[in-house]
Design a protein around this motif. Structure first.
Motif, short mmCIF file in Angstrom:
data_model
loop_
_atom_site.label_atom_id
_atom_site.label_comp_id
_atom_site.label_asym_id
_atom_site.label_seq_id
_atom_site.Cartn_x
_atom_site.Cartn_y
_atom_site.Cartn_z
N ASN A 112 -23.00 24.73 14.98
CA ASN A 112 -21.86 24.68 14.07
C ASN A 112 -20.82 25.76 14.34
O ASN A 112 -19.88 25.93 13.56
CB ASN A 112 -22.33 24.79 12.61
CG ASN A 112 -23.09 23.58 12.15
OD1 ASN A 112 -22.94 22.50 12.72
ND2 ASN A 112 -23.92 23.73 11.13
N LYS A 113 -20.99 26.51 15.42
CA LYS A 113 -20.05 27.59 15.73
C LYS A 113 -18.62 27.08 15.86
O LYS A 113 -17.66 27.79 15.55
CB LYS A 113 -20.47 28.30 17.03
CG LYS A 113 -21.71 29.18 16.88
CD LYS A 113 -21.46 30.31 15.89
CE LYS A 113 -22.68 31.22 15.78
NZ LYS A 113 -22.48 32.28 14.77
N ILE A 114 -18.47 25.84 16.32
CA ILE A 114 -17.12 25.28 16.49
C ILE A 114 -16.36 25.20 15.18
O ILE A 114 -15.14 25.24 15.14
CB ILE A 114 -17.21 23.88 17.14
CG1 ILE A 114 -15.81 23.36 17.45
CG2 ILE A 114 -17.94 22.90 16.24
CD1 ILE A 114 -15.80 22.04 18.18
N TYR A 115 -17.09 25.13 14.06
CA TYR A 115 -16.44 24.97 12.76
C TYR A 115 -16.02 26.30 12.14
O TYR A 115 -15.39 26.32 11.09
CB TYR A 115 -17.37 24.22 11.81
CG TYR A 115 -17.74 22.84 12.32
CD1 TYR A 115 -16.77 21.86 12.48
CD2 TYR A 115 -19.05 22.53 12.67
CE1 TYR A 115 -17.09 20.61 12.97
CE2 TYR A 115 -19.38 21.28 13.15
CZ TYR A 115 -18.40 20.32 13.31
OH TYR A 115 -18.72 19.09 13.81
N ASP A 116 -16.39 27.41 12.81
CA ASP A 116 -15.93 28.72 12.34
C ASP A 116 -14.52 28.93 12.88
O ASP A 116 -14.26 29.78 13.74
CB ASP A 116 -16.88 29.81 12.84
CG ASP A 116 -16.61 31.15 12.16
OD1 ASP A 116 -15.67 31.22 11.35
OD2 ASP A 116 -17.34 32.11 12.44
N ASP A 117 -13.61 28.12 12.38
CA ASP A 117 -12.27 28.03 12.93
C ASP A 117 -11.26 28.12 11.80
O ASP A 117 -11.25 27.28 10.88
CB ASP A 117 -12.13 26.69 13.69
CG ASP A 117 -10.80 26.55 14.38
OD1 ASP A 117 -9.76 26.52 13.69
OD2 ASP A 117 -10.77 26.44 15.62
N GLU A 118 -10.38 29.12 11.85
CA GLU A 118 -9.46 29.35 10.74
C GLU A 118 -8.42 28.25 10.59
O GLU A 118 -7.97 27.96 9.48
CB GLU A 118 -8.79 30.71 10.90
CG GLU A 118 -9.76 31.86 10.70
CD GLU A 118 -9.07 33.21 10.69
OE1 GLU A 118 -7.83 33.26 10.79
OE2 GLU A 118 -9.79 34.23 10.57
N ILE A 119 -8.00 27.63 11.69
CA ILE A 119 -7.01 26.56 11.59
C ILE A 119 -7.60 25.37 10.83
O ILE A 119 -6.94 24.78 9.97
CB ILE A 119 -6.52 26.13 12.99
CG1 ILE A 119 -5.72 27.25 13.64
CG2 ILE A 119 -5.66 24.86 12.88
CD1 ILE A 119 -5.19 26.93 15.02
N TRP A 120 -8.85 25.02 11.14
CA TRP A 120 -9.50 23.94 10.40
C TRP A 120 -9.58 24.30 8.92
O TRP A 120 -9.32 23.49 8.04
CB TRP A 120 -10.92 23.72 10.95
CG TRP A 120 -11.00 22.88 12.17
CD1 TRP A 120 -10.06 22.77 13.14
CD2 TRP A 120 -12.09 22.05 12.57
NE1 TRP A 120 -10.50 21.93 14.13
CE2 TRP A 120 -11.75 21.48 13.80
CE3 TRP A 120 -13.33 21.77 12.01
CZ2 TRP A 120 -12.59 20.61 14.49
CZ3 TRP A 120 -14.18 20.91 12.69
CH2 TRP A 120 -13.81 20.33 13.92
N MET A 121 -10.00 25.53 8.65
CA MET A 121 -10.18 25.97 7.25
C MET A 121 -8.87 25.96 6.49
O MET A 121 -8.82 25.56 5.32
CB MET A 121 -10.82 27.36 7.21
CG MET A 121 -12.26 27.37 7.67
SD MET A 121 -13.03 28.99 7.53
CE MET A 121 -14.68 28.62 8.16
N ILE A 122 -7.80 26.39 7.15
CA ILE A 122 -6.49 26.40 6.50
C ILE A 122 -6.09 24.99 6.08
O ILE A 122 -5.54 24.78 5.00
CB ILE A 122 -5.43 27.03 7.43
CG1 ILE A 122 -5.62 28.54 7.49
CG2 ILE A 122 -4.01 26.69 6.96
CD1 ILE A 122 -4.78 29.24 8.53
#
Length: 286
Positions: free
Chosen positions: A41-51
């Motif tokens: 799940n490291k790929i989901y540690d992404d600020e653009i996705w979270m924003i």
């Protein structure tokens, strides 16, 4: 960047958004710590996705984190992890015509998924919904096959948006132009609408704020009947992005699109070529 038009949303800079959510993103990551720490799940540690998930003011940080958690799980269940790996292996040369059921779906629903860009650098799709054939769609693909194509399409859009946003430093969205010229009662097809509804509801759970402004042109009276039905299941945020343009749409597009790659009959300078795999000239789409 200057504002193109008051009624054409200007995308925000990623730096500005990181500043806006500087206290929220760490909290969201902490709430998701148990899943983000898993290697897969490291790929989901992404600020653009979270924003993109935090963009909707309707939800609290806790609610956004829970929706993000469900997104990660659904992507696993629906095979998006494998689809992403397949697309990333293609580098910058993703061939959308190779997507499962591409030819079948695009025969029934003509679309140029990435026809041009607007002057902010955002990808623009052109959909010839008025030339679509709902009966052909139902005869050609199952609901599951249509959803498979929709997953490839949505993941491709997200991959492209991530690349362009990272390169430009701007949180870009995918702009859509929906041409309803030719729309009639045959398009009031419950089977086709149900198929679209199913795919739309599934996709909406995984892709937040990827879709930008939706411009509807050449809308006949029957559109209002179909739209009244669709609004019952289309996400509220998406409904708010739909704009019905009047007869001056050519002037509108001439002010916001890259003219050299935008069809003349839609206000650009591209006199001929293909749109949604249909030949066009200055007067009409074949």
């Amino acid at each position: 960047q200057v504002q193109l038009r008051a009624d054409y949303p200007k995308p925000l800079s990623i730096a500005e958004l990181r500043e806006r959510f500087k206290d929220v993103i760490p909290k969201m990551k902490e709430l998701l710590k148990d899943v983000l720490e898993l290697p897969e799940n490291k790929i989901y540690d992404d600020e653009i996705w979270m924003i993109r998930f935090l963009f909707n003011p309707k939800y609290s940080t806790e609610q956004c984190a829970e929706r993000y958690r469900k997104m990660i799980q659904k992507r696993k269940e629906d095979g998006l992890v494998e689809i992403l790996a397949e697309l990333m292996a293609s580098g910058d040369n993703i061939d959308i015509t190779k997507f499962p059921h591409f030819e079948t779906v695009n025969r029934a629903i003509p679309e140029s998924l990435y026809h041009s860009k607007d002057l902010y650098g955002q990808p623009v799709a052109i959909q010839l919904v008025g030339l679509s054939e709902p009966k052909l769609l139902l005869e050609s693909v199952t609901k599951e096959q249509f959803y498979t194509y929709a997953k490839y399409k949505a993941e491709y859009m997200r991959v492209v948006l991530d690349r362009l946003s990272t390169e430009s430093g701007i949180l870009l969205q995918w702009i859509q132009v929906v041409d309803l010229n030719g729309l009639g009662m045959k398009h009031m097809n419950n089977g086709a609408l149900d198929m679209a509804k199913f795919a739309s509801n599934q996709i909406d759970q995984m892709y937040k704020e990827c879709l930008g402004k939706v411009h509807v042109i050449n809308a006949p009276r029957v559109f209002h009947m179909i739209w009244a039905i669709m609004k019952l299941w289309v996400a509220e945020r998406t409904v708010q992005k739909v704009t019905l343009l009047g007869n001056d749409y050519k002037q509108y597009f001439s002010e916001v699109m890259v003219k050299s790659t935008w069809p003349t009959l839609l206000g650009g300078e591209q006199k001929s070529g293909k749109v949604a795999y249909r030949e066009f000239d200055e007067n009409k789409i074949q």
